[in-house]
Design an enzyme around this catalytic site. Structure first.
Site: not given
Ligand code: DGL
Length: 241
Positions: A71, A169
């Protein structure tokens, strides 16, 4: 044999797991989907760090020898603090701005965009930042929503000129093939392969040079148990490469 822990706010980290499994076929993975916390990109830095801490604690307690923050948002906001708190190997995932060629745009969450760590990276790479505050939440809903997510990216990039698009992302990596079709002349970049290579190096040290045996994945959800959906998404990723 060692197993690794992988954490993300939801489905995004599965794209990292797929890259890791491609790199190390027999790796064992415990996946922590922090889908009870909500999309990280819309939380404060303190909230992200606190919730990621709980997830990592679970992963290490389950026997993981190292953890991967799959992440970008959790990495740029919290990785340094988390490393200090755990004193364990934690591999981060950062927007792969250095891999871009020519003029680039980098797509990120709102939380990523406001960090100094990201701003420095973006400035050094002269990339244009495009913040997509709702995109990860749409992708999190599942593959029936990927076309809607693609439209969001296309309209955000309208009237921009670029040679590369950096997917900052891990959720966005689910759109990679669609983006290649939508922007056939652009280079679409993500950092998963670099993360997978780093994990492989560390894991081989950990296991005295031998690869782990297994190739198995166990999933933990902090919110709704979506194992079926997540397993299908991972299967799709693994079949498409
Ligand atoms: N997948 C995450 C990332 O790489 C975060 C998505 C989110 O929860 O906002 O940034």
């Amino acid at each position: 044999m060692p197993k690794i822990g992988v954490l993300d706010s939801g489905v995004g980290g599965l794209t990292t797991v797929s890259a890791i499994m491609k790199q190390i076929e027999d790796v064992d993975v415990v996946y922590y989907a922090d889908n009870g916390a909500g999309i990280y990109g819309n939380l404060s830095d303190a909230e992200i760090q606190a919730t990621a801490y709980k997830g990592l604690k679970k992963l290490f307690a389950s026997g993981a020898v190292m953890a991967v923050l799959a992440c970008n948002t959790a990495t740029v906001t919290s990785v340094e603090a988390l490393r200090k708190r755990f004193r364990r190997e934690i591999v981060g995932t950062e927007p792969a701005v250095r891999l871009a060629a020519g003029k680039s745009v980098t797509l990120v969450t709102a939380a990523t965009a406001r960090t100094l760590r990201y701003k420095k990276l973006a400035q050094a790479a002269c990339t244009e930042t495009v913040v997509l505050p709702e995109l990860a939440a749409v992708i999190e809903k599942g593959k029936e929503h990927f076309d809607e997510a693609l439209d969001m990216v296309i309209s955000a990039l309208e009237n921009k000129s670029f040679d590369s698009v950096v997917l900052g992302c891990t959720h966005y990596v689910f759109l990679k093939e669609r983006l290649k079709e939508a922007f056939p002349r652009a280079y679409i970049v993500d950092g998963n392969e670099g993360v997978a290579k780093r994990v492989e190096r560390l894991l081989r040290n950990e296991s005295g040079g031998e690869a782990a045996i297994g190739g198995d994945i166990k999933m933990i959800f902090s919110g709704e148990n979506r194992k079926k959906t997540y397993s299908e998404l991972l299967e799709d990723l693994r079949n498409s490469r």
